[in-house]
Motif scaffolding. Structure first.
Motif, short mmCIF file in Angstrom:
data_model
loop_
_atom_site.label_atom_id
_atom_site.label_comp_id
_atom_site.label_asym_id
_atom_site.label_seq_id
_atom_site.Cartn_x
_atom_site.Cartn_y
_atom_site.Cartn_z
N VAL A 148 22.52 20.93 55.96
CA VAL A 148 23.08 21.12 54.62
C VAL A 148 24.08 20.04 54.28
CG1 VAL A 148 24.95 22.65 55.43
CG2 VAL A 148 24.12 22.83 53.06
N ALA A 149 24.11 19.68 53.00
CA ALA A 149 25.12 18.75 52.47
C ALA A 149 25.59 19.32 51.15
CB ALA A 149 24.53 17.36 52.28
N ALA A 150 26.90 19.39 50.96
CA ALA A 150 27.47 19.95 49.72
C ALA A 150 28.51 18.99 49.17
CB ALA A 150 28.09 21.32 49.99
N ARG A 151 28.43 18.72 47.88
CA ARG A 151 29.36 17.83 47.21
C ARG A 151 29.92 18.53 45.96
NH1 ARG A 151 28.15 16.11 51.37
NH2 ARG A 151 27.28 14.06 51.93
N ARG A 152 31.22 18.47 45.77
CA ARG A 152 31.85 19.12 44.63
C ARG A 152 31.60 18.36 43.34
NH1 ARG A 152 37.02 18.75 42.48
NH2 ARG A 152 37.64 17.36 44.18
N GLY A 153 31.33 17.07 43.44
CA GLY A 153 31.14 16.26 42.25
C GLY A 153 32.42 16.14 41.46
N GLU A 154 32.32 16.18 40.15
CA GLU A 154 33.49 16.05 39.29
C GLU A 154 34.02 17.41 38.83
OE1 GLU A 154 32.69 13.39 36.09
OE2 GLU A 154 31.92 11.79 37.39
N ARG A 155 33.44 18.49 39.35
CA ARG A 155 33.90 19.82 38.99
C ARG A 155 35.23 20.13 39.68
NH1 ARG A 155 29.90 23.19 36.78
NH2 ARG A 155 28.57 21.87 35.50
N GLU A 156 36.04 20.98 39.04
CA GLU A 156 37.32 21.36 39.64
C GLU A 156 37.13 22.28 40.84
OE1 GLU A 156 39.79 23.07 36.67
OE2 GLU A 156 39.98 21.22 35.50
N ARG B 163 24.05 8.57 41.51
CA ARG B 163 23.25 8.44 40.29
C ARG B 163 23.93 9.05 39.07
NH1 ARG B 163 16.79 9.24 41.71
NH2 ARG B 163 16.69 7.70 43.41
N GLY B 164 25.09 9.61 39.27
CA GLY B 164 25.86 10.08 38.13
C GLY B 164 25.90 11.57 37.91
N CYS B 165 25.39 12.36 38.87
CA CYS B 165 25.48 13.81 38.71
C CYS B 165 26.93 14.25 38.90
CB CYS B 165 24.59 14.52 39.73
SG CYS B 165 24.74 16.32 39.62
N ALA B 166 27.51 14.84 37.86
CA ALA B 166 28.90 15.28 37.93
C ALA B 166 29.02 16.73 38.38
CB ALA B 166 29.57 15.11 36.56
N ASP B 167 27.88 17.41 38.49
CA ASP B 167 27.85 18.82 38.85
C ASP B 167 28.02 18.98 40.36
OD1 ASP B 167 27.57 21.55 38.68
OD2 ASP B 167 25.51 21.52 37.93
N ASN B 168 28.28 20.22 40.80
CA ASN B 168 28.21 20.52 42.23
C ASN B 168 26.79 20.19 42.72
OD1 ASN B 168 30.10 23.64 41.93
ND2 ASN B 168 30.84 21.55 42.08
N VAL B 169 26.69 19.67 43.92
CA VAL B 169 25.39 19.38 44.53
C VAL B 169 25.33 20.01 45.91
CG1 VAL B 169 23.81 17.59 45.35
CG2 VAL B 169 25.18 17.18 43.29
N THR B 170 24.37 20.89 46.12
CA THR B 170 24.13 21.44 47.45
C THR B 170 22.66 21.24 47.80
OG1 THR B 170 25.85 23.13 47.28
CG2 THR B 170 24.11 23.51 48.90
N VAL B 171 22.43 20.62 48.96
CA VAL B 171 21.08 20.32 49.43
C VAL B 171 20.89 20.91 50.82
CG1 VAL B 171 19.46 18.50 50.08
CG2 VAL B 171 20.99 18.16 48.13
N ILE B 172 19.82 21.66 51.00
CA ILE B 172 19.41 22.13 52.33
C ILE B 172 18.06 21.50 52.65
CG2 ILE B 172 18.65 24.11 53.71
CD1 ILE B 172 20.58 25.86 52.14
N VAL B 173 17.95 20.87 53.82
CA VAL B 173 16.68 20.37 54.30
C VAL B 173 16.33 21.16 55.55
CG1 VAL B 173 15.42 18.40 55.22
CG2 VAL B 173 17.07 18.06 53.37
N VAL B 174 15.16 21.80 55.53
CA VAL B 174 14.70 22.58 56.68
C VAL B 174 13.56 21.83 57.34
CG1 VAL B 174 13.74 24.79 57.46
CG2 VAL B 174 15.30 24.74 55.51
N SER B 175 13.79 21.37 58.57
CA SER B 175 12.75 20.64 59.30
C SER B 175 11.72 21.62 59.87
CB SER B 175 13.36 19.81 60.43
OG SER B 175 13.98 20.65 61.39
N ILE B 176 10.47 21.17 59.95
CA ILE B 176 9.37 22.00 60.43
C ILE B 176 8.66 21.24 61.54
CG2 ILE B 176 7.21 23.15 59.80
CD1 ILE B 176 8.24 23.06 56.85
N HIS B 177 8.58 21.85 62.73
CA HIS B 177 7.89 21.23 63.86
C HIS B 177 7.04 22.26 64.57
CE1 HIS B 177 10.34 17.62 63.46
NE2 HIS B 177 11.42 18.38 63.42
N PHE B 178 5.83 21.87 64.94
CA PHE B 178 4.96 22.75 65.75
C PHE B 178 4.89 22.23 67.17
CE2 PHE B 178 3.65 24.11 61.58
CZ PHE B 178 3.27 25.44 61.75
#
Length: 342
Positions: free
Chosen positions: A57-65, A327-342
């Protein structure tokens, strides 16, 4: 609208080796611990050829208070169950919640939704597990919404918070995604192309956006006596489905999620779950290609205790969130990447 839209069936479902996976990370605190899988559980999962899942997970507050997003990473949800149904060997759960009007609804959902899901999950031997899991998810969202609205209305002044929700529940190798609002989930499936076996990334959508401008959503809102102005409910709310938002529930805003189901295959590499802060500046295809390109970068630095592959997934997640901000997103940004391995 097909509430239970299914994705393409898999072409491969065999094989695989099960490894130990970390205990669920604490919600929004980054606390990491590990637990041991018993030999009996390990053997059972090996026999079933389960995909190994790991969340980053990666979370960024951006320009929000305020940071109004919340997330949950539970690669093994069994800690919330006394016993699993006999036909189920593994449950995993990953979710992202994008709050608006405050952070209370998103935090409430992150802290409670998976516990409600565990209480409502089918018990014992079930003849039609798929149907029961879908009903469980619908009931879970309804209950979570009701529980938050009850708490919100008891405050003085009443809370007006709301949140989107994109939740991925993995039952063995079957993925169910339940979503409300404009947070999204996408799957990267790799296919061989041409005689030289060049890998091609195929992006599969695992969710559906709920915006007031969509015809079906707008019709429901108008039938309930609400209006859509400037692409928003009553000219204010950007989404047509959410948890919370008690003041808009009488205007046709609902908490019924769309559900999609997908069988994991040996060609699947990862799932991205993210709030609209990412998708304001990335298309789904661009986000998948961005992550895939980082995974091909053999120069990525690896932290102590990580494998090279884990380091690349971690870097891909962090870089994707950073690039959204760049790229200029001022909003909160939360990204989850779920890896898949067999």
């Amino acid at each position: 609208m097909d509430l239970f839209g299914d994705l393409p069936e898999p072409t491969q479902t065999t094989g695989g080796r099960r490894e130990k996976i970390p205990e669920p990370s604490a919600v929004d605190r980054g606390e990491k611990r590990k637990y041991e899988v018993t030999e009996e559980q390990e053997e059972k999962k090996v026999c079933k050829g389960l995909a190994r899942l790991k969340g980053y997970v990666a979370a960024r507050r951006g320009e929000r208070e305020e940071m109004q997003d919340a997330h949950v990473l539970l690669p093994d949800l069994s800690s919330c169950f006394q016993t699993l149904p006999p036909q189920v060997s593994r449950l995993s759960y990953f979710s992202v919640f994008d709050g608006h009007g405050g952070a209370r609804a998103s935090r409430f959902a992150a802290e409670n939704l998976h516990h409600t899901l565990a209480l409502k999950f089918p018990k014992g031997e079930a003849e039609n597990l798929d149907k029961l899991v879908k009903k469980c998810l619908l009931d879970t969202f309804k209950q979570t919404d009701e529980d938050f609205l009850k708490q919100a209305s008891s405050q003085k002044p009443a809370w007006k918070d709301g949140t989107t929700a994109t939740c991925m529940l993995v039952v063995d190798n079957l993925v169910y995604v339940a979503n409300l609002g404009d947070s999204r989930a996408v799957l990267c499936r790799v296919e061989q192309e041409g005689e030289k076996d060049v890998q091609k990334c195929v992006t599969l959508s695992l969710s559906k956006e709920h915006n007031p401008t969509c015809y079906e959503e707008r019709m429901r809102i108008q039938k309930a006596g609400g209006t859509v102005r400037d692409g928003r409910v009553l000219g204010v709310l950007e989404v047509s489905r959410s948890l919370g938002d008690g003041q808009y529930k009488r205007c046709g805003v609902i908490s019924t999620p769309d559900l999609r189901r997908c069988q994991l295959t040996h060609n699947d590499r990862f799932v991205i779950l993210a709030c609209d802060g990412l998708f304001k500046v990335f298309t789904a295809e661009e986000a998948v290609r961005f992550v895939h390109s980082v995974l091909q970068d053999m120069t990525v630095e690896v932290k102590e205790g990580q494998t090279a592959e884990e380091g690349r997934f971690e870097a891909a997640c962090q870089r994707l969130a950073n690039e959204a901000v760049r790229r200029g997103c001022a909003d909160n940004v939360t990204v989850i990447v779920v890896s898949i391995h067999f």
